[in-house]
Design a protein around this motif. Structure first.
Motif, mmCIF file in Angstrom:
data_model
loop_
_atom_site.group_PDB
_atom_site.id
_atom_site.type_symbol
_atom_site.label_atom_id
_atom_site.label_comp_id
_atom_site.label_asym_id
_atom_site.label_seq_id
_atom_site.Cartn_x
_atom_site.Cartn_y
_atom_site.Cartn_z
ATOM 1 N N GLU A 102 0.840 -1.210 0.000
ATOM 2 C CA GLU A 102 0.000 0.000 0.000
ATOM 3 C C GLU A 102 0.871 1.255 0.000
ATOM 4 O OE1 GLU A 102 -3.386 1.985 -0.488
ATOM 5 O OE2 GLU A 102 -3.259 -0.198 -0.442
ATOM 6 N N GLU A 103 1.943 1.250 0.790
ATOM 7 C CA GLU A 103 2.866 2.388 0.811
ATOM 8 C C GLU A 103 3.509 2.587 -0.557
ATOM 9 O OE1 GLU A 103 5.769 2.288 3.975
ATOM 10 O OE2 GLU A 103 4.244 1.903 5.500
ATOM 11 N N ILE A 104 3.864 1.469 -1.200
ATOM 12 C CA ILE A 104 4.462 1.557 -2.542
ATOM 13 C C ILE A 104 3.465 2.169 -3.525
ATOM 14 C CG2 ILE A 104 5.244 0.158 -4.511
ATOM 15 C CD1 ILE A 104 6.593 -1.712 -2.429
ATOM 16 N N LYS A 105 2.207 1.727 -3.470
ATOM 17 C CA LYS A 105 1.168 2.293 -4.340
ATOM 18 C C LYS A 105 1.022 3.793 -4.107
ATOM 19 C CE LYS A 105 -1.789 -1.777 -4.844
ATOM 20 N NZ LYS A 105 -3.097 -2.355 -4.496
ATOM 21 N N GLU A 106 0.979 4.195 -2.829
ATOM 22 C CA GLU A 106 0.859 5.611 -2.498
ATOM 23 C C GLU A 106 2.054 6.396 -3.020
ATOM 24 O OE1 GLU A 106 0.254 5.999 1.718
ATOM 25 O OE2 GLU A 106 -1.657 4.913 1.661
ATOM 26 N N LEU A 107 3.271 5.835 -2.850
ATOM 27 C CA LEU A 107 4.469 6.511 -3.363
ATOM 28 C C LEU A 107 4.428 6.643 -4.880
ATOM 29 C CD1 LEU A 107 7.283 4.986 -1.122
ATOM 30 C CD2 LEU A 107 6.450 7.345 -1.109
ATOM 31 N N ASN A 114 3.552 14.048 -8.956
ATOM 32 C CA ASN A 114 4.694 14.963 -9.019
ATOM 33 C C ASN A 114 5.223 15.100 -10.447
ATOM 34 O OD1 ASN A 114 4.622 15.538 -6.301
ATOM 35 N ND2 ASN A 114 6.262 14.084 -5.759
ATOM 36 N N GLU A 115 5.240 13.994 -11.192
ATOM 37 C CA GLU A 115 5.711 14.037 -12.584
ATOM 38 C C GLU A 115 4.771 14.887 -13.434
ATOM 39 O OE1 GLU A 115 8.516 12.882 -14.083
ATOM 40 O OE2 GLU A 115 9.196 12.390 -12.058
ATOM 41 N N GLU A 116 3.469 14.744 -13.219
ATOM 42 C CA GLU A 116 2.503 15.568 -13.954
ATOM 43 C C GLU A 116 2.685 17.042 -13.608
ATOM 44 O OE1 GLU A 116 -1.578 14.338 -13.464
ATOM 45 O OE2 GLU A 116 -1.076 12.246 -13.865
ATOM 46 N N ALA A 117 2.832 17.330 -12.317
ATOM 47 C CA ALA A 117 3.033 18.721 -11.892
ATOM 48 C C ALA A 117 4.324 19.277 -12.466
ATOM 49 C CB ALA A 117 3.035 18.811 -10.380
ATOM 50 N N SER A 118 5.376 18.441 -12.451
ATOM 51 C CA SER A 118 6.658 18.865 -13.001
ATOM 52 C C SER A 118 6.543 19.143 -14.498
ATOM 53 C CB SER A 118 7.712 17.792 -12.747
ATOM 54 O OG SER A 118 8.948 18.170 -13.282
#
Length: 135
Positions: A102-107, A114-118
């Protein structure tokens, strides 16, 4: 083993009793009764001893049975505890793996966001640096 010991003690006692009887017979008939009573007392003592020995052997058998039952119940208990421990350990492992997945999915979601925002910021920077409009 009991009989071997019993027979051996009778064999050892028999010559003594016979010797006493011979001594008593040579002394007189009145003494013969005393010797017979003594040999009966020896036989009674032997029967009592055999009874005591049989009681001890019964105690040994009961104790051995008890130890065997305790050993079996202990083995069963340890098997059950081992199975419960194993199941619980697998459950803990599975829960931890699910948590980390679940943590991996969230990351990954955060990284994709972040890539879209970048990418949007890079496009905006490009547009600001290269004005298409000429005044």
């Amino acid at each position: 083993m009991e009989r071997g010991t019993n027979e051996a003690s009778k064999k050892r006692m028999k010559p003594n009793v016979e010797e006493k009887e011979e001594d008593q017979v040579s002394r007189g008939n009145g003494m013969e009764i005393t010797v017979n009573e003594q040999s009966e007392a020896n036989v009674n003592g032997s029967e009592e001893m055999e009874l005591n020995i049989s009681h001890i052997l019964e105690k040994i058998d009961r104790f051995t049975q008890l130890v065997s039952e305790l050993l079996e119940s202990g083995k069963t208990m340890f098997r059950e505890l081992s199975n419960e421990f194993e199941e619980r350990l697998f459950t803990i492992h599975k829960e931890q793996m699910e948590k980390w997945q679940e943590e991996i999915k969230e990351l990954r979601l955060i990284d994709a966001s972040n890539e879209e925002a970048s990418a949007l910021l890079n496009n905006a920077r490009f547009l600001l640096q290269n004005p298409l409009f000429e005044s």
